[in-house]
Design a protein around this motif. Sequence first.
Motif, short mmCIF file in Angstrom:
data_model
loop_
_atom_site.label_atom_id
_atom_site.label_comp_id
_atom_site.label_asym_id
_atom_site.label_seq_id
_atom_site.Cartn_x
_atom_site.Cartn_y
_atom_site.Cartn_z
N ASP A 125 -3.52 6.23 -0.23
CA ASP A 125 -4.32 5.76 0.89
C ASP A 125 -3.55 6.14 2.14
O ASP A 125 -2.32 6.29 2.10
CB ASP A 125 -4.53 4.25 0.82
N THR A 173 -7.22 8.07 -6.34
CA THR A 173 -6.69 6.84 -5.77
C THR A 173 -6.54 5.83 -6.89
O THR A 173 -7.44 5.69 -7.73
CB THR A 173 -7.61 6.29 -4.67
N THR A 207 -10.29 -4.51 1.62
CA THR A 207 -9.87 -3.62 0.53
C THR A 207 -8.80 -4.26 -0.35
O THR A 207 -8.56 -3.78 -1.45
CB THR A 207 -9.34 -2.28 1.08
N TRP A 208 -8.19 -5.32 0.12
CA TRP A 208 -7.22 -6.00 -0.73
C TRP A 208 -7.90 -6.86 -1.79
O TRP A 208 -7.24 -7.37 -2.69
CB TRP A 208 -6.27 -6.84 0.12
N ARG A 247 0.86 -1.18 0.00
CA ARG A 247 0.00 0.00 0.00
C ARG A 247 0.89 1.23 0.00
O ARG A 247 1.82 1.32 0.80
CB ARG A 247 -0.90 -0.01 1.23
N THR A 294 -12.71 -2.88 -3.90
CA THR A 294 -12.48 -1.44 -3.79
C THR A 294 -13.70 -0.79 -3.14
O THR A 294 -14.78 -0.78 -3.73
CB THR A 294 -12.23 -0.82 -5.18
N ILE A 341 -2.37 -0.44 -3.65
CA ILE A 341 -3.28 0.70 -3.51
C ILE A 341 -2.44 1.96 -3.32
O ILE A 341 -1.62 2.02 -2.41
CB ILE A 341 -4.24 0.51 -2.32
N ASP A 346 -4.44 0.29 7.82
CA ASP A 346 -4.99 -1.03 7.55
C ASP A 346 -6.05 -1.39 8.57
O ASP A 346 -5.98 -1.00 9.73
CB ASP A 346 -3.88 -2.08 7.61
N ARG A 390 -11.98 0.22 4.49
CA ARG A 390 -12.25 1.25 3.49
C ARG A 390 -10.93 1.86 3.04
O ARG A 390 -9.98 1.98 3.82
CB ARG A 390 -13.11 2.39 4.06
N ILE A 391 -10.86 2.24 1.78
CA ILE A 391 -9.72 3.01 1.29
C ILE A 391 -9.96 4.47 1.65
O ILE A 391 -11.02 5.02 1.36
CB ILE A 391 -9.56 2.84 -0.24
N PHE A 449 -14.94 2.68 -0.57
CA PHE A 449 -14.66 3.94 0.09
C PHE A 449 -15.74 4.22 1.14
O PHE A 449 -16.78 3.58 1.15
CB PHE A 449 -14.61 5.08 -0.94
N VAL A 472 -5.73 1.85 -7.90
CA VAL A 472 -5.73 0.48 -7.40
C VAL A 472 -5.35 -0.45 -8.54
O VAL A 472 -5.99 -0.45 -9.60
CB VAL A 472 -7.11 0.08 -6.84
#
Length: 391
Positions: free
Chosen positions: A341, A306, A247-248, A90, A251, A338, A345, A349-350, A253, A308
């Motif tokens: 960000d 952002t 989020t991994w 990230r 995607t 990502i 972690d 959410r991003i 928010f 990804v």
Amino acid sequence: MPESSPIPDDAWEKFVQDAERDAASAPKEPSARARMVAERLRALDEAEARKSRAERRWGRKKAPAGQWQPQGWRTGPAWQEMNGRGSRRRTVWSALGVLLAVAVAVIALNPSAALSWLPGGAAPEAAAASASPLAPETGRPSGAPAGTTGLPTRKRPFTGSPAQRWAAGADAIEVPKAKAVAGVSAARIETALRLTKDFLVASNLDREVLNGAQPKKALALIDPLQKDYLSELRAGLRRPTVENDPTWTFTRFDPDRVELVGPDVRVRGRMTVEPGGTAGQALIRADYTFVYPLARAGGGKEVVRTIVRRIVEVNVPDPVKFQATEGHIWVHDLNAEISNDNCRDGDGRIQPMFRADLYADRRPSGEAVDPYDRSRGLDGAGEECGTVSRT
């Protein structure tokens, strides 16, 4: 620009264009205002340097054991066992502060440019014709795309980004022509390619999911025989943790904090098919980069992006030799990166960074990475919170 600034988007864009054109002809002897701005920026830099020396450097995070695949996980033949979650990194954005400093300096050195974008100033020039769209990606690029200039606005959220020339939405994910591979029929591979695209769309482009909803369509596409994998994904969605952050894979928010700007998400990548590890299986590899323009919720004017990148590998079995469920995909591996960000972690959410965040949070460390450089591989990337060269 403060959130309450009355300057409209087209005026800001006009300023950026004039600033870039006139910067080269700025006076050599700075004015008193320019010296004042420079002194303030120097003071901020010195304060930030003292703060950075006092703080602990951010290093690599150790990958938690069993992060992707529970110990002893098996739901089918040996080939169906995923190889474990790929390395993931990230990164955070630290480039915006430099651009802002340049903009402030140009305002001080060239006030005529600033006057042109104020209300009642000179009429804006006609916008330059958009660059021609790129042809679809058919192979691994040889290097990073060329740089572009300008700052994003609500009206033109991809200004200054290579994604300005990328295709948008699901149409950008093109399915290659299917042919038989490793004993798996062309018809079966064609179906798996389509389902893989559906998974990418449901995971990264579904508007409701982007706004924080549960990725029900994406989960429904995963083979029910991958019980432990599905259980882990659902657990992460219910209660995200550092070890199991959704989020991994998806995607998402926080709609209470940010909102998507405009109707488009720009996408670039490719899908390939190759033989799997044993006879009777093929492997689909989907490598795509998604660019999301965002602003603060409630109509914020500042626009950030952002980025990804996801690499999803899907096994396609010969049903005569291996067990699988029709109409679903078997996720063999998934890798992600990502960019922009805040590196927190575990919240599910991003959280994109805005200008104020650059000074409120600790600065990342490490060599800067270009998130648009699709010639890079993600395999073996360390788990770290580093820097990106642009967004």
